[in-house]
Structure formats: C-alpha cells, structure tokens
Design an enzyme around this catalytic site. Structure first.
Site, PDB file in Angstrom:
ATOM      1  N   HIS A 265       0.839  -1.202   0.000  1.00 38.52           N
ATOM      2  CA  HIS A 265       0.000   0.000   0.000  1.00 38.52           C
ATOM      3  C   HIS A 265       0.882   1.262   0.000  1.00 38.52           C
ATOM      4  O   HIS A 265       0.726   2.150  -0.845  1.00 38.52           O
ATOM      5  CB  HIS A 265      -0.906  -0.035   1.230  1.00 38.52           C
ATOM      6  CG  HIS A 265      -1.803   1.161   1.385  1.00 38.52           C
ATOM      7  ND1 HIS A 265      -3.132   1.139   1.040  1.00 38.52           N
ATOM      8  CD2 HIS A 265      -1.556   2.411   1.849  1.00 38.52           C
ATOM      9  CE1 HIS A 265      -3.660   2.328   1.276  1.00 38.52           C
ATOM     10  NE2 HIS A 265      -2.735   3.125   1.775  1.00 38.52           N
ATOM     11  N   GLU A 266       1.819   1.315   0.921  1.00 41.19           N
ATOM     12  CA  GLU A 266       2.691   2.498   1.015  1.00 41.19           C
ATOM     13  C   GLU A 266       3.572   2.622  -0.229  1.00 41.19           C
ATOM     14  O   GLU A 266       3.900   3.727  -0.655  1.00 41.19           O
ATOM     15  CB  GLU A 266       3.549   2.451   2.285  1.00 41.19           C
ATOM     16  CG  GLU A 266       2.771   2.379   3.612  1.00 41.19           C
ATOM     17  CD  GLU A 266       1.724   3.483   3.809  1.00 41.19           C
ATOM     18  OE1 GLU A 266       1.839   4.545   3.167  1.00 41.19           O
ATOM     19  OE2 GLU A 266       0.784   3.277   4.597  1.00 41.19           O
ATOM     20  N   HIS A 269       1.743   4.568  -2.758  1.00 43.57           N
ATOM     21  CA  HIS A 269       1.856   6.014  -2.497  1.00 43.57           C
ATOM     22  C   HIS A 269       3.209   6.531  -2.984  1.00 43.57           C
ATOM     23  O   HIS A 269       3.303   7.576  -3.627  1.00 43.57           O
ATOM     24  CB  HIS A 269       1.743   6.303  -0.993  1.00 43.57           C
ATOM     25  CG  HIS A 269       0.333   6.261  -0.463  1.00 43.57           C
ATOM     26  ND1 HIS A 269      -0.668   7.047  -0.969  1.00 43.57           N
ATOM     27  CD2 HIS A 269      -0.228   5.550   0.551  1.00 43.57           C
ATOM     28  CE1 HIS A 269      -1.799   6.818  -0.287  1.00 43.57           C
ATOM     29  NE2 HIS A 269      -1.557   5.912   0.635  1.00 43.57           N
ATOM     30  N   GLU A 295      -4.707   7.949  -2.674  1.00 45.41           N
ATOM     31  CA  GLU A 295      -5.208   6.682  -2.139  1.00 45.41           C
ATOM     32  C   GLU A 295      -5.552   5.706  -3.271  1.00 45.41           C
ATOM     33  O   GLU A 295      -5.449   4.495  -3.108  1.00 45.41           O
ATOM     34  CB  GLU A 295      -6.424   6.964  -1.243  1.00 45.41           C
ATOM     35  CG  GLU A 295      -6.756   5.891  -0.238  1.00 45.41           C
ATOM     36  CD  GLU A 295      -5.669   5.633   0.796  1.00 45.41           C
ATOM     37  OE1 GLU A 295      -4.718   6.429   0.922  1.00 45.41           O
ATOM     38  OE2 GLU A 295      -5.767   4.589   1.466  1.00 45.41           O
TER      39      GLU A 295
HETATM   40 ZN    ZN Z   1      -2.989   5.245   2.074  1.00 43.57          ZN
END
Ligand code: ZN
Length: 496
Positions: A265-266, A269, A295
C-alpha cells in the site's frame, strides 16, 4: 516588476524555496517516527514548530497576492492546462486559503486539535464518549467558522471537503456512495452467512518477511536508490524530495500479511510521489492532486494487484521458499485468506468490501453534524444504529465504535470520504488500464508490472496537479467518476 513573466519567475523561486524547507521538515518528521531517540522528542517538536512558523510566513507573504494579480488574465496563462496557468491557479488557491483564515482562528484550531488529541486518547481508553464530546463540540464550531472564512457554494461541509479533494462536494458524492452502499450491503451479508475463510496461521520470522517484502516491492517498481523501507509504529509513506521517497511498515511474526499488504500500500503512495515530474518540484505541477487520487494509487497496488490470483500464482511458490508455515497451503486457501470478508468494528482492520461502509457511516454522520441534523451527544447511538444497518453488528463499546478514529480529535472533518473516493478512482483507472494494455493478470503472473506502472506514470503521475480529480478521471478513462467499476470489481472478486 509589472511584467507577468517576471512575476511568474518570482513566484516560482518563492514556491521552490518553500518546498526545500518543507522537504527538510518532512525529513525531520520521518526521523521522528523512525529513528529519533526518546529524549530527543522535545527538541524535535521545537525544531518543527520553528520551521512551521517560517513556512507559514512564506505562504502568507503579501507579495504572492501582488504577483498573482500581475499574471492573472495575462497571455501567459491563457491556455488553462499550460504549466504557468496550472501553477498560477493552484498558487492562488493555496494563497487564498492561507490568508482567508484569521490568525486568531488558526491558533484556536491548532490549540483545540492539540487538546483534542490528548482528550480523545483518555476518552478512548475509558470508552467514555462524554469525556470527548465537549472538545468535539468546540472543534466542530471552529471547523464551521473556518468553512465560513473559506467560503462555499452550497454548504459549509464543502469548504473543508474541497481542501482535501479539490472541486468535490457532498451533494455530488452522496448519490455515488448511496449506489455503492446498495450494492455492498447484500454482498457483505452473503459473505457473512458463508463465514470468513481461516486466516494463515504459523510463524513468519521477521527477517524472512523483510527479505520477501523487499524483493516483491522492487519487482513492482520501487527503486531502492530513490527510497527506503524502515519500520515504524504507524506505517506511512513520505516523499521527502525528488529521488527520495520513504515508506515504513510494522512486522508481526504471527502474520506476514499485515506488513506485506501494508507496505505494498505504502509503495503505491511512493510510486505516485516519485512519478510526479521532478522538473516541476516545488511548484503545484510537481505535486500529487488530492488525498483521494493518492489513495487510488496505494489501493490499486495493494488490492487490485497484490491480492489478485495471478499475482499469487507467481509469488506463493516464492513465499513458500521463505516461510515453512505456508508449506502445504494451496493457492485457493491462500487467496481466500487474503481476500476474506468479515464485518468488524474497527475501520483500520476492515477488508476491501466492508471498508467502504465504515467510511460511509462516518461521512453520513459528519454531514448530519454540519447540517445541524445530529447533536454531538447523539453520535454513539447513531453510529451503532448504522453499524447494525450496514454490517449487521453492534459495537460492544464506544472505544470500538465512535471513539476509534483519531481524525475528529484533530479537527479533520471531511477527510474520510477521500478513502472511498480513492477506491472508486482505483477501480475506474484499473479498468481503463486493462482496456489500454490488455490482460493485466497475465502480466502479473509473469511478474511484469512495468506496463501498469508506465501507464500510471503517463496518465496520472506525470500530470501533477494539471487537473482536478474529477477532470483527471474523465480525461484518463473517458467517463465521469462512477461507482460501477468498483462494484463490478468487488462482485467479481467475492462472487467467486
Ligand atoms: Zn494510504
């Protein structure tokens, strides 16, 4: 200096200079959460407060307004998506926002938020809403005052929403969320009746987890010469500067999926941050668009890529080489475990499907508060009622209900809906990428992630802040923002 070109050059230098200081501050913040010795925290808070003061002075410098007025309306900005026009539009927006809030209100907001955080921690520990309610009441009143200062077309909530998701309004989001909710509630009810899949049990040594994780995120496209992976109590991603994006995770030796999916997830980003054009660093064109679009990138890599069947067709055998605990786990069992749907009380632990209902609940309560239809004291009851209606469960305490999130305690209203917008953008972008690139699953199963990453770079990352979120969606996918791609994606996944 009346020449628009020279005024523009001044603004550019001013903006880049502020960005270098913000980078230094970002690095202090990263260090605070990863490396800083315990006794260094007090001095660090002072350093960051000092830098915040300098940055505030720079962002409210009256010369910004003067320079902007020399450029606006000139030929330099006649093409609305030119570099100059985009930067000037965004500089105006940022400047107006920082000067519209009187210093006295800004201080009251900061003070109530700092106080709020401490009060909320106590209230949550005691699971006692009445401890937190007076502070929330105060923060809500201040937030409404702030909305009046910022201005809005339809309702006060929109002034705050626009800050996180430029151009977005509550009235525009409500029907999209209503449609999504109508599709999700029965889907989750069905999954709940079937019972959740068993989680993956066993020992997952932290060294092996980290080695596996590093190899996978490198395959996806995270460049370790442009970033770092470290551990922190609260996982996050921080773009420090061009060529320097840092992510963190937290390892649990009993469950490798937490650190794994959290870090992917990171990584999503970080890939977005690193994909923003370096040549525009320090100006709006070099920045990401909004929380929701950010997001969308993290959730696409985490959920649509890394929880998919083709992905694990490739990586389960590799995971088995590292973790004895996965020895005889079949692909089907593994996929069921990492894609389980299980209504729970806590948003941050929620799966892909139920997560959106946690968000809608909060969005609806926030709107009711701003519209004067709900009193702060009635939040816990309204919360529990919605939990029953959407997820069929009732929180046993407010600590596991209305007191669980940090956001309201920091005065962050209108933040939550950006998460579900992110999921909707992700599904719509992913669908468009599939249309353009062909069978993405076949690519993932051979470890070919660069076609998707290049597509995201070209269509989203490289564009910086050229567009507002909804305009970007329309430009990239050819369609207006819609919940349908997300609904189809979730029904496809959980219908299996
Ligand atoms: Zn996030």
């Amino acid at each position: 200096m009346s020449n628009p070109r020279r005024a523009y050059q001044w603004l550019r230098r001013h903006s880049v200079n502020a960005a270098h200081l913000a980078s230094a501050m970002g690095l202090l913040g990263w260090d605070q959460q990863t490396m800083l010795p315990t006794k260094g925290h007090a001095a660090r808070a002072d350093q960051m407060a000092a830098l915040t003061g300098v940055l505030h002075k720079l962002s409210t410098d009256k010369r910004i307004g003067t320079m902007l007025s020399r450029i606006e309306g000139s030929d330099l900005v006649s093409d609305p998506i030119s570099t100059e026009a985009v930067n000037v539009r965004e500089w105006r927006r940022e400047y107006d926002q920082s000067v519209k809030i009187p210093a006295k209100l800004a201080m009251a907001l900061a003070h109530a938020a700092a106080e709020g955080h401490a009060i909320w921690e106590k209230a949550r520990a005691a699971s006692d809403w009445s401890l937190f309610a007076p502070n929330l009441e105060k923060q809500l009143a201040l937030a409404k005052e702030k909305a009046e200062c910022l201005g809005y077309a339809v309702e006060p909530f929109d002034a705050l929403f626009d800050d996180f998701e430029p151009g977005e309004t509550a009235a525009a989001v409500e029907p999209l969320f209503a449609r999504l909710r109508a599709a999700l509630v029965p889907l989750i009810e069905k999954a709940r009746k079937a019972g959740p899949a068993a989680p993956l049990a066993g020992e997952f040594p932290v060294d092996a987890q980290e080695a596996f994780l590093r190899s996978v995120i490198a395959d996806i496209g995270f460049d370790f010469e442009s970033g770092r992976l470290d551990t922190a109590a609260h996982p996050f991603s921080s773009k420090i500067a061009p060529g320097d994006a840092r992510i963190t995770t937290r390892f649990d030796p009993k469950d490798f999926t937490k650190a794994f999916f959290g870090a992917v997830h990171e990584t999503g980003h970080a890939l977005y941050s690193l994909g923003c054009p370096d040549e525009h660093f320090g100006t709006p064109l070099g920045r990401s668009i909004s929380l929701g679009i950010h997001e969308s990138q993290s959730r696409m890599w985490e959920n649509m890529v890394a929880r998919s069947r083709p992905f694990w067709e490739r990586y389960l055998p590799k995971a088995k080489e590292r973790f004895k605990a996965l020895g005889d786990v079949r692909l089907e069992t593994f996929l069921a475990a990492v894609n389980r749907v299980e209504p729970g009380f806590i948003r941050v632990d929620a799966d892909e499907a139920t997560y959106n209902l946690h968000i809608m609940l909060r969005f609806e309560l926030e709107l009711a508060l701003f519209r004067g239809e709900l009193a702060v004291n009635d939040i816990p009851a309204a919360w529990n009622e919605k939990m029953r209606g959407y997820l069929g469960i009732t929180p046993p305490s407010d600590a596991q209900g209305a007191l669980q999130d940090v956001h309201w305690s920091m005065g962050a209203f209108a933040y939550f809906p950006t998460y579900t917008l992110g999921n909707m953008y992700a599904a719509q972008f992913f669908q468009a990428a599939g249309r353009d690139l062909g069978d993405l699953g076949a690519m993932f199963s051979r470890g070919a992630f660069s076609p998707l990453l290049s597509w995201l770079r070209e269509n989203i990352h490289r564009r910086g802040r050229t567009y507002r979120p909804r305009d970007l969606v329309r430009t990239v996918t050819g369609e207006d923002l819609s919940p349908e791609p997300l609904i189809r994606y979730l029904e496809g996944k959980y219908g299996e």
